[in-house]
Write a protein that holds these residues in place. Structure first.
Motif, mmCIF file in Angstrom:
data_model
loop_
_atom_site.group_PDB
_atom_site.id
_atom_site.type_symbol
_atom_site.label_atom_id
_atom_site.label_comp_id
_atom_site.label_asym_id
_atom_site.label_seq_id
_atom_site.Cartn_x
_atom_site.Cartn_y
_atom_site.Cartn_z
ATOM 1 N N ARG A 74 0.807 -1.214 0.000
ATOM 2 C CA ARG A 74 0.000 0.000 0.000
ATOM 3 C C ARG A 74 0.846 1.272 0.000
ATOM 4 N N LEU A 119 -9.228 -5.675 -0.243
ATOM 5 C CA LEU A 119 -8.200 -4.633 -0.285
ATOM 6 C C LEU A 119 -7.333 -4.760 -1.532
ATOM 7 N N HIS A 120 -6.813 -3.627 -1.966
ATOM 8 C CA HIS A 120 -5.883 -3.586 -3.099
ATOM 9 C C HIS A 120 -4.916 -2.428 -2.899
ATOM 10 N N SER A 160 -6.514 1.005 -2.132
ATOM 11 C CA SER A 160 -7.647 1.073 -1.207
ATOM 12 C C SER A 160 -7.554 2.335 -0.364
ATOM 13 N N MET A 197 -10.798 2.145 4.468
ATOM 14 C CA MET A 197 -10.947 0.692 4.355
ATOM 15 C C MET A 197 -9.883 -0.024 5.186
ATOM 16 N N THR A 241 -0.219 -7.301 -3.031
ATOM 17 C CA THR A 241 -1.647 -7.538 -2.810
ATOM 18 C C THR A 241 -2.041 -8.982 -3.106
#
Length: 488
Positions: free
Chosen positions: A315, A367-368, A371, A375, A439
């Motif tokens: 992320r 989730l990615h 996101s 989240m 991810t």
């Protein structure tokens, strides 16, 4: 009872004339809480320092995962062994020795020039932090016997809330320490903690169990050294295999099974067995509690390390930001534990905890890399509910189910199964992430965690003995036998 750990401790200290006249010796609270937090603080702080350590030594996640496994390998072996020593010799000497070793490990880790020596420091740290939790559970049981109160729910809640608080604020603390002094500061924090522990332990902990002093017996003669050695050998072989099941260690289950067989043979014949396998084998409710601890901690630690690494690498958050993302977990777990601490519905807590883990794992699949922050926080908030319920319920279950004379070793075994779960989680993190916590790896890890959570729920639903754990009128000293009958 609501609020934070400070409010809980104040209530235990001052909770009215009736409670203060014959209540828990409040001088024991500070060393108990400090000793119990040494292991979780080192576990949780490491979650945000894995990436900086890997960058410093040029090591991928599959190698830095040994920093997690080394701590838990040492602690898994040491907890029940030190717990048994506490049962025999009392908590003071074992607490002081372990706290001193924790300080030494902090110095070695802070100065480590390479990853190998840093892993060795984590092994020392694992053995050093072994004494805190068994000593605390021993003292709670001793005080329960002295005061005639078989269910000191307030103290048990305070202990659980303290360890949960430290475990969850650890990532935020680790991010702060890294920002101030780099990853080495996360090892140096053990030095002042050890100094404080030595001071409090020397001044406040009892020297030896009164029953031992009065009886004239020599606890050294009760040590089952062969049993301890076989137990350690079996566990080392098993855990080394679990750390890298796809590697060249396919043969390790063979000596693990052989050592386990020798351990069982020895314990059935020992005059004072290290672990009384006859009693343990007959206490099916306690064995089920250990199994639930294994499953729930696989999910908790896979999330703690895997999710945190993903927020940094997948992320793109900094170490400090990744630590701050964990704060909703802290807030939710503390509120849930304090609200439910005095309620005896252990089965309900475990059921809700298992369902909560299933929901949190399912949310990870959504989730990615892009996101939104809300989240990320929502997932952590949801996991806070089972985080607040499971550890408290498991701890209270062992307090009611275990033999009072073996409370230290029984509490140590609870931690052993929890750390076995942590090692499985660490191996899963390394297997699913490989060279980078992306991810795709997070989603595969989440699917694994979802399956383990479902199994935990199934084990809890099937265990009918939980309806009687801690119920009014059930004597704790015979609860294990009674619950065995209802669990069949």
């Amino acid at each position: 009872m609501t609020g934070n750990p400070i409010r809980i401790l104040r209530r235990i200290r001052s909770g009215g004339a009736k409670e203060s006249a014959n209540g828990f010796d409040r001088r024991l609270l500070a060393p108990m809480m400090l000793g119990s937090l040494l292991n979780p603080v080192n576990s949780s702080i490491l979650s945000v320092s894995l990436v900086p350590i890997g960058a410093a030594f040029g090591a991928p996640p599959s190698q830095t995962a040994w920093l997690i496994s080394a701590l838990y390998l040492a602690t898994s072996i040491g907890q029940p062994v030190v717990g048994r020593l506490i049962d025999l010799f009392g908590p003071r000497r074992l607490f002081l020795a372990g706290t001193a070793l924790t300080g030494i490990a902090g110095v070695v880790g802070m100065l480590a020039p390479n990853l190998g020596l840093l892993i060795a420091a984590r092994v020392l740290l694992g053995f050093g932090t072994c004494s805190g939790y068994p000593a605390a559970m021993y003292l709670i049981r001793s005080e329960a016997g002295r005061t005639g109160r078989e269910s000191p729910a307030g103290v048990l809640t305070a202990l659980a809330v303290t360890t949960q608080t430290i475990a969850v604020i650890g990532p935020s603390l680790g991010g702060l320490l890294i920002g101030i002094g780099g990853w080495r500061a996360t090892l140096a924090v053990n030095i002042p903690l050890a100094i404080a522990g030595l001071f409090l332990g020397a001044r406040r902990l009892p020297a030896a169990p009164p029953s031992r002093r009065d009886s004239g017996r020599h606890p050294v003669s009760d040590l089952d050294l062969p049993g301890m050695g076989l137990f350690a050998l079996a566990l080392v072989c098993l855990l080394l295999f679990l750390m890298n099941p796809g590697g060249g260690h396919w043969y390790l289950p063979i000596p693990a099974v052989a050592a386990a067989a020798g351990f069982t043979w020895r314990e059935l014949r020992a005059r004072q067995p290290f672990i009384d396998v006859r009693v343990l084998g007959g206490n099916l409710s306690l064995l089920a509690t250990y199994a639930r601890a294994l499953l729930s901690y696989v999910v908790s630690y896979a999330f703690l390390y895997g999710y945190t690494q993903w927020t940094e690498q997948g992320r793109g958050l900094s170490a400090s930001q990744a630590g701050l993302v964990q704060l909703p977990l802290f807030a939710t777990a503390i509120v849930v534990s304090t609200l439910t601490g005095r309620r005896q519905a252990i089965r309900g807590k475990l059921l809700v905890g298992a369902v909560g883990q299933i929901v949190a794992c399912a949310l990870l699949l959504l989730l990615h890399a892009h996101s939104p922050l809300w989240m990320l926080l929502a997932v952590v908030f949801v996991l806070g509910v089972p985080q607040g319920l499971n550890s408290l319920a498991l701890q209270n279950a062992v307090f009611h189910q275990a033999d009072a004379e073996r409370m230290g070793s029984s509490a140590g075994l609870l931690r052993t199964f929890g750390y076995l779960g942590a090692i499985i989680a660490s191996a899963a993190d390394g297997a699913f992430f490989g060279q980078r916590a992306d991810t795709g790896g997070l989603h595969h890890l989440a699917a694994f965690m979802l399956a383990v959570s479902a199994l935990s729920l199934a084990v809890t639903v099937a265990d009918r003995s939980l309806r009687r754990v801690g119920a009014p009128g059930v004597n704790d000293t015979t609860a294990g036998t009674e619950l065995q009958d209802t669990g069949r």
